[in-house]
Structures are given as C-alpha cells and as structure tokens.
Design a protein around this motif. Sequence first.
Motif, mmCIF file in Angstrom:
data_model
loop_
_atom_site.group_PDB
_atom_site.id
_atom_site.type_symbol
_atom_site.label_atom_id
_atom_site.label_comp_id
_atom_site.label_asym_id
_atom_site.label_seq_id
_atom_site.Cartn_x
_atom_site.Cartn_y
_atom_site.Cartn_z
ATOM 1 N N SER A 151 -4.637 -2.308 2.465
ATOM 2 C CA SER A 151 -3.709 -2.432 1.310
ATOM 3 C C SER A 151 -3.435 -4.046 0.980
ATOM 4 O O SER A 151 -3.492 -4.412 0.070
ATOM 5 C CB SER A 151 -2.254 -1.822 1.244
ATOM 6 N N LEU A 152 -3.243 -4.591 2.067
ATOM 7 C CA LEU A 152 -3.012 -6.139 1.797
ATOM 8 C C LEU A 152 -4.331 -6.740 1.453
ATOM 9 O O LEU A 152 -4.397 -7.757 0.446
ATOM 10 C CB LEU A 152 -2.486 -6.577 3.349
ATOM 11 N N LEU A 153 -5.489 -6.428 2.202
ATOM 12 C CA LEU A 153 -6.505 -6.922 1.720
ATOM 13 C C LEU A 153 -7.211 -6.612 0.065
ATOM 14 O O LEU A 153 -7.584 -7.588 -0.584
ATOM 15 C CB LEU A 153 -7.749 -6.157 2.414
ATOM 16 N N VAL A 154 -6.804 -5.568 -0.344
ATOM 17 C CA VAL A 154 -7.207 -5.278 -1.746
ATOM 18 C C VAL A 154 -6.291 -5.945 -2.874
ATOM 19 O O VAL A 154 -6.373 -6.012 -3.977
ATOM 20 C CB VAL A 154 -7.114 -3.766 -1.990
ATOM 21 N N SER A 155 -5.179 -6.612 -2.456
ATOM 22 C CA SER A 155 -4.433 -7.246 -3.200
ATOM 23 C C SER A 155 -4.793 -8.622 -3.202
ATOM 24 O O SER A 155 -4.386 -9.515 -4.249
ATOM 25 C CB SER A 155 -2.733 -7.483 -2.659
ATOM 26 N N VAL A 156 -5.691 -8.907 -2.573
ATOM 27 C CA VAL A 156 -6.364 -10.519 -2.653
ATOM 28 C C VAL A 156 -7.838 -10.253 -2.979
ATOM 29 O O VAL A 156 -8.409 -11.262 -3.680
ATOM 30 C CB VAL A 156 -6.314 -11.195 -1.334
ATOM 31 N N TYR A 157 -8.550 -9.486 -2.496
ATOM 32 C CA TYR A 157 -10.091 -9.146 -2.518
ATOM 33 C C TYR A 157 -10.278 -7.982 -3.529
ATOM 34 O O TYR A 157 -9.813 -6.953 -3.375
ATOM 35 C CB TYR A 157 -10.765 -9.072 -1.417
ATOM 36 N N ASP A 158 -10.615 -8.373 -4.806
ATOM 37 C CA ASP A 158 -10.983 -7.382 -5.714
ATOM 38 C C ASP A 158 -11.806 -6.060 -5.153
ATOM 39 O O ASP A 158 -13.069 -6.345 -4.817
ATOM 40 C CB ASP A 158 -11.755 -8.011 -6.985
ATOM 41 N N LEU A 187 3.048 -5.104 13.725
ATOM 42 C CA LEU A 187 3.437 -5.021 12.218
ATOM 43 C C LEU A 187 2.130 -4.911 11.555
ATOM 44 O O LEU A 187 2.491 -4.184 10.388
ATOM 45 C CB LEU A 187 4.208 -6.234 11.719
ATOM 46 N N LEU A 188 1.115 -5.425 11.471
ATOM 47 C CA LEU A 188 -0.161 -5.263 10.815
ATOM 48 C C LEU A 188 -0.849 -4.168 11.038
ATOM 49 O O LEU A 188 -1.424 -3.482 10.111
ATOM 50 C CB LEU A 188 -0.870 -6.662 11.062
ATOM 51 N N LEU A 189 -0.887 -3.702 12.271
ATOM 52 C CA LEU A 189 -1.768 -2.567 12.644
ATOM 53 C C LEU A 189 -0.791 -1.735 13.422
ATOM 54 O O LEU A 189 -0.852 -1.624 14.727
ATOM 55 C CB LEU A 189 -2.811 -3.133 13.657
ATOM 56 N N PRO A 190 -0.111 -0.928 12.911
ATOM 57 C CA PRO A 190 0.844 -0.090 13.578
ATOM 58 C C PRO A 190 0.038 1.168 14.534
ATOM 59 O O PRO A 190 -0.814 1.574 13.876
ATOM 60 C CB PRO A 190 1.876 0.458 12.604
ATOM 61 N N ALA A 191 0.781 1.809 15.395
ATOM 62 C CA ALA A 191 0.080 2.787 16.161
ATOM 63 C C ALA A 191 -0.030 4.018 15.122
ATOM 64 O O ALA A 191 -0.887 4.916 15.508
ATOM 65 C CB ALA A 191 0.757 3.051 17.398
ATOM 66 N N ALA A 192 0.879 4.109 14.457
ATOM 67 C CA ALA A 192 0.912 5.340 13.658
ATOM 68 C C ALA A 192 -0.041 5.260 12.149
ATOM 69 O O ALA A 192 0.055 6.124 11.437
ATOM 70 C CB ALA A 192 2.418 5.757 12.962
ATOM 71 N N ASP A 193 -0.854 4.196 12.388
ATOM 72 C CA ASP A 193 -1.603 3.926 11.101
ATOM 73 C C ASP A 193 -3.088 3.874 11.574
ATOM 74 O O ASP A 193 -3.675 2.788 11.741
ATOM 75 C CB ASP A 193 -1.030 2.661 10.578
ATOM 76 N N PRO A 194 -3.618 4.839 12.168
ATOM 77 C CA PRO A 194 -5.006 4.666 12.773
ATOM 78 C C PRO A 194 -6.166 4.394 11.957
ATOM 79 O O PRO A 194 -7.164 3.740 12.187
ATOM 80 C CB PRO A 194 -5.371 6.168 13.374
ATOM 81 N N GLU A 195 -5.892 4.769 10.732
ATOM 82 C CA GLU A 195 -7.012 4.271 9.625
ATOM 83 C C GLU A 195 -6.726 2.838 8.837
ATOM 84 O O GLU A 195 -7.485 2.407 8.238
ATOM 85 C CB GLU A 195 -6.907 5.159 8.428
ATOM 86 N N ARG A 196 -5.550 2.303 9.547
ATOM 87 C CA ARG A 196 -5.349 0.915 9.252
ATOM 88 C C ARG A 196 -5.246 0.766 7.512
ATOM 89 O O ARG A 196 -5.612 -0.208 6.983
ATOM 90 C CB ARG A 196 -6.472 -0.177 9.734
ATOM 91 N N LYS A 197 -4.537 1.652 7.046
ATOM 92 C CA LYS A 197 -4.437 1.570 5.487
ATOM 93 C C LYS A 197 -3.429 0.465 5.284
ATOM 94 O O LYS A 197 -3.549 -0.034 4.048
ATOM 95 C CB LYS A 197 -3.493 2.853 5.198
ATOM 96 N N ARG A 198 -2.587 0.123 6.241
ATOM 97 C CA ARG A 198 -1.391 -1.227 5.775
ATOM 98 C C ARG A 198 -2.430 -2.441 5.595
ATOM 99 O O ARG A 198 -2.385 -3.022 4.682
ATOM 100 C CB ARG A 198 -0.489 -1.432 6.955
ATOM 101 N N VAL A 199 -3.643 -2.523 6.447
ATOM 102 C CA VAL A 199 -4.190 -3.858 6.302
ATOM 103 C C VAL A 199 -5.203 -3.722 4.956
ATOM 104 O O VAL A 199 -5.265 -4.696 4.354
ATOM 105 C CB VAL A 199 -4.945 -4.349 7.534
#
Length: 252
Positions: free
Chosen positions: A38-45, A24-36
């Motif tokens: 995006s989650l990080l920048v919503s918390v860390y400026d 869910l956090l690191l899908p195989a179709a997301d090699p650049e790990r954009k999902r994580v």
Amino acid sequence: MPATIPFTDGLMLRYLRPENVEALLLPAADPERKRVRSLLVSVYDPAHLDITSVESVRVDRTEFQTAVHATIAVHGSWDKSIPATEQARATVEIPATPPVHWIDMSLETVVTVKVTPVGSLLSSVEADAWAAAGGAGARQDEFERAYRLQYEDPPPFDPSAPARSLPLRVSTLIFDRLDPVGALRRLSQAKRAVDMASPQPEAHDGSALLASSAWLAVFPATATDEPSRTTEQLVGDLLATQGFVAVFETAP
C-alpha cells in the motif's frame, strides 16, 4: 509509581530500535506484506508497475521530528497613473513560517520487489505504399502513408527474474487518539507541504512518481473486541481513499 509517557513520545522511543521499525513496516500478522504494498502504490503508479511480491525492506535512515517549511507564492502589483502611467508586478517565494509541519518519523527505505510487466508491447510495424492524398496531380508534400501497429500481451510473471530495488520515503504521523477528521486534515496538509518542499521526484519507467513520500498514520490500538476491530478497519479504509496507510499500535 511508574511515569506515564504520552503515546507519541513512547512510540518514538520504541522506534529507536531498528527491529521495531521493521515490525512497523513488516508486521508478523501481515505475511503478504500488504502494508508495504500500500505504501508503494501511493508513490509508484500501479498502472505502470505491478508488484507481485515484496522481498525485503531496508531502512537506510531514520529521523524524528522533521520540520517541513512549505513555500507560498505571493503576487503583488503597483500602479501609478499621475503624472505618467507606470505599472510593476512581481512574484516572490517566502518561507511559510506559520504553520510548520512536523513529521514525527521520516524513513528513507529501499524496497526489493518482484514485478510483472504491465501494458502491451509493440511487436511489429507494417507500412502501406505511399498514396496521394488529393488524387492524381498531387504535390510531393500531399502524399501520405498508413501504418499498422501490432501489439502483443506482456510476458507472464517470471519468478526467476531479478528483483528490483525501489527507493521509498515513508513519512509517519503519530496521533494520540482516534480522530479520523483531524488525522485526514493534518495528513493532507503535511503531504502538500512535503511535496512542495521536496525536489520533484524522478521519473520511473517513463512515468512520473505520484508523490514525494508514502504516508503512515499511527493510532492507539483499540480494544480487541469485534466492534473495535471493525472501527479500525473502517478508519483504515477511509484513509486509504486518500492514499494514506493507517496503523494501530499498542501503547508503550
């Protein structure tokens, strides 16, 4: 005939397995790990933390159906004018019993990242001689001195620099159908409740964190045709404007 499991229930059962949470956090179709990211920048400026790469994600704790009770401030006053003037005011905090906000899945994670320095660095300070602010005959406290600050660009990204570990809480809401309006309302209400109920996040590198938690919204995956994929992209873009990350999962 096999039993039909509701979408939310089925995903909770799926996420009992750690490898499915990782997917869910690191899908195989997301090699650049954009999902994580995006989650990080919503918390860390991102103005203070430029994430170059995500090395790994470790899930330390998983909890299902977490109840969040927000608090509200209640202000009241009492006045009495006869026979003597009296006045009293009080402020109290009480649990917001309805509504209770339920988080379908809460994750406590640690994300290991490589970062690039952000912002200019102070390299030198030059001071002029003391000068009288009011001309000749100025008192001692009327003298002033000018300073010149020199800044330099931050060093370039160093791939060999040690990675950093960032704690990240991920709150997940699961929706049984694609309803962007209802999802945004529920996400916003739950986020506000979590931010109010959680301790103030600690400062990071001299700047306050943006929120207590990152937020995932999980919807049933639509069909694989191009219009459906476009709809998913647009829904993801819509939620991203409010700092939420949309995910589309196949039904269990």
